[in-house]
Scaffold this motif. Structure first.
Motif, mmCIF file in Angstrom:
data_model
loop_
_atom_site.group_PDB
_atom_site.id
_atom_site.type_symbol
_atom_site.label_atom_id
_atom_site.label_comp_id
_atom_site.label_asym_id
_atom_site.label_seq_id
_atom_site.Cartn_x
_atom_site.Cartn_y
_atom_site.Cartn_z
ATOM 1 N N THR A 169 0.774 -1.246 -0.038
ATOM 2 C CA THR A 169 -0.120 0.051 0.073
ATOM 3 C C THR A 169 1.086 1.102 -0.161
ATOM 4 O O THR A 169 0.631 2.207 -0.693
ATOM 5 C CB THR A 169 -0.847 -0.121 1.106
ATOM 6 N N PHE A 172 2.535 1.603 -3.392
ATOM 7 C CA PHE A 172 1.516 1.926 -4.173
ATOM 8 C C PHE A 172 1.275 3.518 -4.330
ATOM 9 O O PHE A 172 1.478 4.143 -5.319
ATOM 10 C CB PHE A 172 0.362 1.172 -4.353
ATOM 11 N N ILE A 173 0.733 3.999 -3.148
ATOM 12 C CA ILE A 173 0.308 5.300 -3.107
ATOM 13 C C ILE A 173 1.642 6.570 -3.215
ATOM 14 O O ILE A 173 1.412 7.510 -3.725
ATOM 15 C CB ILE A 173 -0.377 5.659 -1.696
ATOM 16 N N GLU A 176 2.161 6.395 -7.238
ATOM 17 C CA GLU A 176 0.997 7.105 -7.689
ATOM 18 C C GLU A 176 1.201 8.803 -7.334
ATOM 19 O O GLU A 176 1.282 9.524 -8.267
ATOM 20 C CB GLU A 176 -0.123 6.699 -7.159
ATOM 21 N N PHE A 184 -2.109 15.044 -5.440
ATOM 22 C CA PHE A 184 -3.165 15.048 -4.095
ATOM 23 C C PHE A 184 -2.293 14.897 -2.576
ATOM 24 O O PHE A 184 -1.045 14.677 -2.534
ATOM 25 C CB PHE A 184 -3.852 13.646 -4.393
ATOM 26 N N MET A 189 -4.317 11.173 2.646
ATOM 27 C CA MET A 189 -4.529 9.668 2.346
ATOM 28 C C MET A 189 -4.001 8.744 3.312
ATOM 29 O O MET A 189 -4.503 7.507 3.769
ATOM 30 C CB MET A 189 -3.937 9.470 0.984
ATOM 31 N N LYS A 192 -6.085 8.223 6.373
ATOM 32 C CA LYS A 192 -7.217 7.237 5.889
ATOM 33 C C LYS A 192 -6.770 5.874 5.997
ATOM 34 O O LYS A 192 -7.458 5.053 6.534
ATOM 35 C CB LYS A 192 -7.634 7.657 4.780
ATOM 36 N N ILE A 193 -5.617 5.733 5.358
ATOM 37 C CA ILE A 193 -5.040 4.350 5.149
ATOM 38 C C ILE A 193 -4.721 3.605 6.410
ATOM 39 O O ILE A 193 -5.008 2.327 6.848
ATOM 40 C CB ILE A 193 -4.010 4.470 4.183
ATOM 41 N N ASP A 195 -5.633 4.418 9.543
ATOM 42 C CA ASP A 195 -7.182 3.914 10.270
ATOM 43 C C ASP A 195 -7.499 2.746 9.722
ATOM 44 O O ASP A 195 -7.700 1.838 10.450
ATOM 45 C CB ASP A 195 -8.056 5.111 9.792
ATOM 46 N N ILE A 196 -7.740 2.497 8.479
ATOM 47 C CA ILE A 196 -8.230 1.394 7.921
ATOM 48 C C ILE A 196 -7.398 0.012 8.458
ATOM 49 O O ILE A 196 -7.755 -0.888 8.841
ATOM 50 C CB ILE A 196 -8.309 1.407 6.430
ATOM 51 N N LEU A 197 -6.217 0.209 8.226
ATOM 52 C CA LEU A 197 -5.193 -0.878 8.261
ATOM 53 C C LEU A 197 -5.075 -1.149 9.792
ATOM 54 O O LEU A 197 -5.145 -2.466 10.137
ATOM 55 C CB LEU A 197 -3.929 -0.640 8.016
#
Lengths: 207, 207, 207, 207
Positions: A169, A172-173, A176, A184, A189, A192-193, A195-197
């Motif tokens: 992850t 990749f980000i 990008e 961006f 980002m 957010k990521i 948190d999810i992880l």
DNA sequence: CATGAATGAGTCTTCATTCAT
DNA sequence: TATGAATGAAGACTCATTCAT
């Protein structure tokens, strides 16, 4: 005082030239892309003659590999030092993620170099099978995960799998982000990521 | 009868020749790596003359880009068809992950092509700013996530962030897998990762 | 006492260093071949720095020429001394042939150097028109032939022509022998050739 | 008539280009010397682009070897045809000597090429052990000698030894002659040498 | 005198692209 | 359309020579 020893002076000069080349590699590759970077570009950027490069590296390949390795090792070391103060493994894991992104953010050319360009040469993997630039990173991540598990902060997950999720992850980000010229907001980002992880690793009923 | 329509014959020939070149690109790149693949290799593999390639593509660059795009589009279409039968968006999301990996697993050369080689040229991003090979994939993923959220199957997460986690992870493990010559069992890894990701998206107390 | 004369010390050092380089040239060329021998090789073999070579020779070319000349002169001198004891010119002529081959045989690297490598640069003949490495050899041969004629031991032949036959033959078989890594028995061949040549020079009805 | 067949035309064109390169090799090497001749020189002399050379030869080495071989083979063939009319083997042997020198005399650049430059690369003998440019010449000479012996025209000498004398002598005087820019009268020298050699091979009491 | 790091011109070779057929 | 021979620009690497120390 600093230069009253000839041997030291010479050593330092030599060291600084090698380093100049290493830096030139990273900067130039970041700007022009791996395969459009030629020896002349690097030599010019390092302020040395083309031939000088070959006093420090046997070949272009070797030069690139060394640049990758040394950069990765240096950055990992920096991160390790930064997160060493954290108490729990979970905090260290979370900080690893944060710092990695922070370091890259502050030096976008590294993102381009590591994240985008580093994958460019399957040749390397054939010619130099021992070349595994991410290996250290991944191992360290797995170690942190195991520790967090041992400390009971995260549930019983496969450390390898998790390390791939985190690293993949991040990789990749950043790629990008670098490729899109930092359009961006990476900070957002990242949170957010993160948190999810973390949510995916937490034990049920907690928090 | 078969040959009384020259125009048709020619058109068909042209189409099949273009396709032969596209296939040759993918196969050859998968075998030899991006930067060791030259026009002659491709032409030979496609059973055409070197010059013929330039009747269908303006340049080598354009040819590669078209090959990437068409392959990605084709594969995405296949996946879409496969998961179209699934009832819930969550199932579709999960299947997307599975099928993507399955397709790649069955055609490892695509993994090499997409996962490893595709990132190789930041040039492309400059020369052809519209070149965003993953864009469609990512958009579709985000759409599935939004649907799953709407259907109440997953908690309220940022779709973009999740799409990056999923895609980044897939991308990374496939690249590793391809690069290491398919040494580790991808199926196992996939399941472990899938579990963790789903766990992270699930609502509390569920399942 | 030993060190109170700096000038002498320096001169001796210089002389010995120059000689070390000369020897290094011959040994290295014999081993690696003329065109694969570079200044670094020679400097390493002579145990001096690359730059030091240029304190004794203006250029690589000059260094090679001097090495050729000095080696040839030295060997010719040795041969002259060896055959000086012989009574008749014919014996001296015959011995010249024998000793030349003997010397070369005992130092095959010289054969390689003189016989094979020495011819390598027509450049030399243009740049340094005075460079005629065989000249001394040939002249001496002709002198011996004239003497033998005067002594009535051989018939009235053209001395120049004979010198070319003798030298050309020696040169060729030594080159072949060196090139083929000393596979065939040189001694045998030498005797056969010597017989034929003597036979061709003898007066009718003699012996 | 000559060009009414397309296949023939193409073949001839191709052949002529290859031949142009071969000739360019010989001419350029003869002028500039082996090691100062580079691909660009040859290409320019042959009126083709640098890259074109590589359509006909795998490498610079291969190109030189082929040039040597083809030239030697062609010349030997010419000589064989010329001396085929001679009745006795002794005449053929004598003519061989004459014609070889005549051919070279008329194309001095060949002398430079064969006689002087051909010895230049012990590399070749290592890289391509089968490379024995003189072998055919020598074998043919030996064959003539054996025949002359069988016919009773010359005494019982070792054919190998004689072949070395003849070839070595020819080789040497041609090299000298070429190197000294054809200063001395080759014809004269040739006759003198021819006489001496024949004298050495004749049976006693004859003539 | 001695060093050896630095230089940069020179060379082989590759390969995308063109164009005459 | 199709061909593939020809092109020539570009690039990695070598090495004789210089010069600051």
């Amino acid at each position: 005082m600093a230069y009253n020893n000839d041997s030291d002076k010479v050593k330092e000069k030599k060291k600084s030239k090698r380093e100049a080349i290493m830096n030139a590699v990273i900067m130039t590759v970041a700007q022009k892309g791996f395969h459009k970077t030629n020896i002349s570009d690097i030599a010019r950027a390092a302020n040395v003659a083309d031939g000088t490069v070959y006093l420090y590296f046997k070949s272009k390949d070797e030069m690139f590999i060394k640049a990758f390795e040394e950069l990765a090792t240096k950055k990992l070391k920096t991160i390790k030092q930064l997160i060493d103060t954290k108490q729990s493994a979970l905090e260290r894991l979370s900080s690893f993620f944060d710092y990695h992104i922070e370091i890259i953010t502050e030096n976008p050319y590294i993102a381009r170099f590591i994240g985008v360009e580093i994958r460019q040469s399957p040749d390397f993997y054939e010619k130099y099978p021992s070349y595994q630039p991410f290996k250290e990173y991944i191992s360290y991540l797995q170690q942190l995960i195991e520790e967090a598990k041992a400390e009971g902060d995260i549930r019983d997950v496969d450390a390898e799998a998790v390390s791939y999720i985190i690293f993949g992850t991040m990789d990749f980000i950043l790629a990008e982000w670098a490729m899109k010229n930092q359009e961006f907001p990476l900070e957002d980002m990242k949170n957010k990521i993160s948190d999810i992880l973390q949510f995916g690793l937490m034990k049920r009923g907690e928090k």
